[in-house]
Design an enzyme around this catalytic site. Sequence first.
Site, PDB file in Angstrom:
ATOM      1  N   GLY A  43       0.984  -1.164  -0.047  1.00  0.00           N
ATOM      2  CA  GLY A  43       0.240   0.099  -0.162  1.00  0.00           C
ATOM      3  C   GLY A  43       0.935   1.260   0.035  1.00  0.00           C
ATOM      4  O   GLY A  43       1.705   1.225  -0.670  1.00  0.00           O
ATOM      5  N   GLU A  44       0.602   2.203   0.713  1.00  0.00           N
ATOM      6  CA  GLU A  44       1.417   3.172   1.119  1.00  0.00           C
ATOM      7  C   GLU A  44       1.810   3.414   2.526  1.00  0.00           C
ATOM      8  O   GLU A  44       0.972   3.691   3.433  1.00  0.00           O
ATOM      9  CB  GLU A  44       0.585   4.688   0.476  1.00  0.00           C
ATOM     10  N   SER A  45       3.367   3.430   2.677  1.00  0.00           N
ATOM     11  CA  SER A  45       3.664   3.176   3.880  1.00  0.00           C
ATOM     12  C   SER A  45       3.288   4.343   4.865  1.00  0.00           C
ATOM     13  O   SER A  45       3.233   4.495   6.050  1.00  0.00           O
ATOM     14  CB  SER A  45       5.369   3.012   3.996  1.00  0.00           C
ATOM     15  N   CYS A  95       6.000  -5.393   0.525  1.00  0.00           N
ATOM     16  CA  CYS A  95       6.313  -4.039   0.052  1.00  0.00           C
ATOM     17  C   CYS A  95       6.247  -2.974   0.990  1.00  0.00           C
ATOM     18  O   CYS A  95       7.340  -2.697   1.529  1.00  0.00           O
ATOM     19  CB  CYS A  95       5.310  -3.585  -1.370  1.00  0.00           C
ATOM     20  N   ARG A 139      12.554   3.484   1.031  1.00  0.00           N
ATOM     21  CA  ARG A 139      11.247   3.690   0.226  1.00  0.00           C
ATOM     22  C   ARG A 139      11.535   3.868  -1.182  1.00  0.00           C
ATOM     23  O   ARG A 139      12.366   4.681  -1.470  1.00  0.00           O
ATOM     24  CB  ARG A 139      10.582   4.711   0.826  1.00  0.00           C
ATOM     25  N   ILE A 168       6.336  -2.998  -7.332  1.00  0.00           N
ATOM     26  CA  ILE A 168       5.403  -1.550  -7.708  1.00  0.00           C
ATOM     27  C   ILE A 168       5.861  -0.589  -6.624  1.00  0.00           C
ATOM     28  O   ILE A 168       5.757  -0.854  -5.486  1.00  0.00           O
ATOM     29  CB  ILE A 168       3.834  -1.934  -7.304  1.00  0.00           C
ATOM     30  N   ARG A 169       6.717   0.271  -7.185  1.00  0.00           N
ATOM     31  CA  ARG A 169       7.213   1.299  -6.577  1.00  0.00           C
ATOM     32  C   ARG A 169       7.984   0.809  -5.097  1.00  0.00           C
ATOM     33  O   ARG A 169       7.858   1.147  -3.954  1.00  0.00           O
ATOM     34  CB  ARG A 169       6.300   2.351  -6.122  1.00  0.00           C
ATOM     35  N   HIS A 222       5.409  -8.394  -4.357  1.00  0.00           N
ATOM     36  CA  HIS A 222       3.948  -8.558  -4.050  1.00  0.00           C
ATOM     37  C   HIS A 222       3.411 -10.196  -4.189  1.00  0.00           C
ATOM     38  O   HIS A 222       2.751 -10.396  -5.568  1.00  0.00           O
ATOM     39  CB  HIS A 222       2.904  -7.633  -4.609  1.00  0.00           C
ATOM     40  N   GLU A 258       1.357 -11.960  -3.231  1.00  0.00           N
ATOM     41  CA  GLU A 258      -0.311 -12.118  -3.084  1.00  0.00           C
ATOM     42  C   GLU A 258      -0.864 -11.956  -4.488  1.00  0.00           C
ATOM     43  O   GLU A 258      -2.122 -12.390  -4.660  1.00  0.00           O
ATOM     44  CB  GLU A 258      -0.777 -11.082  -2.022  1.00  0.00           C
TER      45      GLU A 258
END
Length: 206
Positions: free
Chosen positions: A59-61, A91, A123, A151-152, A187, A189
């Site tokens: 997600g976004e940390s 991630c 990050r 992803i990023r 990821h 998942e």
Amino acid sequence: MNAVPDGRSDKPRSVVGVLALQGDTREHLAALTEAGAEAVTVRRLRELEAVDALVIPGGESTAMSHLLREFELLEPLRARLAEGMPAYGSCAGMILLATEILDAGAAGREATPLKGIDMSVRRNAFGRQVDSFEGDIPFVGLDSSVHAVFIRAPWVERIGDGVEVLARADGHIVAVRQGRMLATAFHPEVTGDRRVHKLFVDMVSE
């Protein structure tokens, strides 16, 4: 432990929570279920207290750190990790499990380390979302390579004693284990390959 009986065997299934404040919760719930765990969402303290282990999703940390504070979960989660609760972070989850986060974000909105694994993580090290990529990489403990989706993605720049490197990509550390804690920069998942989640579920039962 809060393990529940497995109807297919006499061995109880571990209750594994997925932090459901932000990120790809649903994919992890499905992967954990297919890997043999009893998978539940965690948004409240009582739910955190009821699980045997926790997955922190991608997600976004920085957003996840903010929400952990808003939901009053940050310190209880740190405490459970310090007590030895198994955890897996993918991630953003890898970033949060670190003891040190490099490029943690804008002042006042930084990603906050949970200090679960003795490592320094950078990050967005592999670049922005448009620079996301995927590929097959060897993974220690698995019989063949995993198809890794980045992803990023972060990477690990430092590991402490007792941290095992499980995978690298382009020379950078992208998967580690310390005791019963696991982290990947990618990821698993989203790929349909459940071996990384099965590895974690087995770790929870150790």
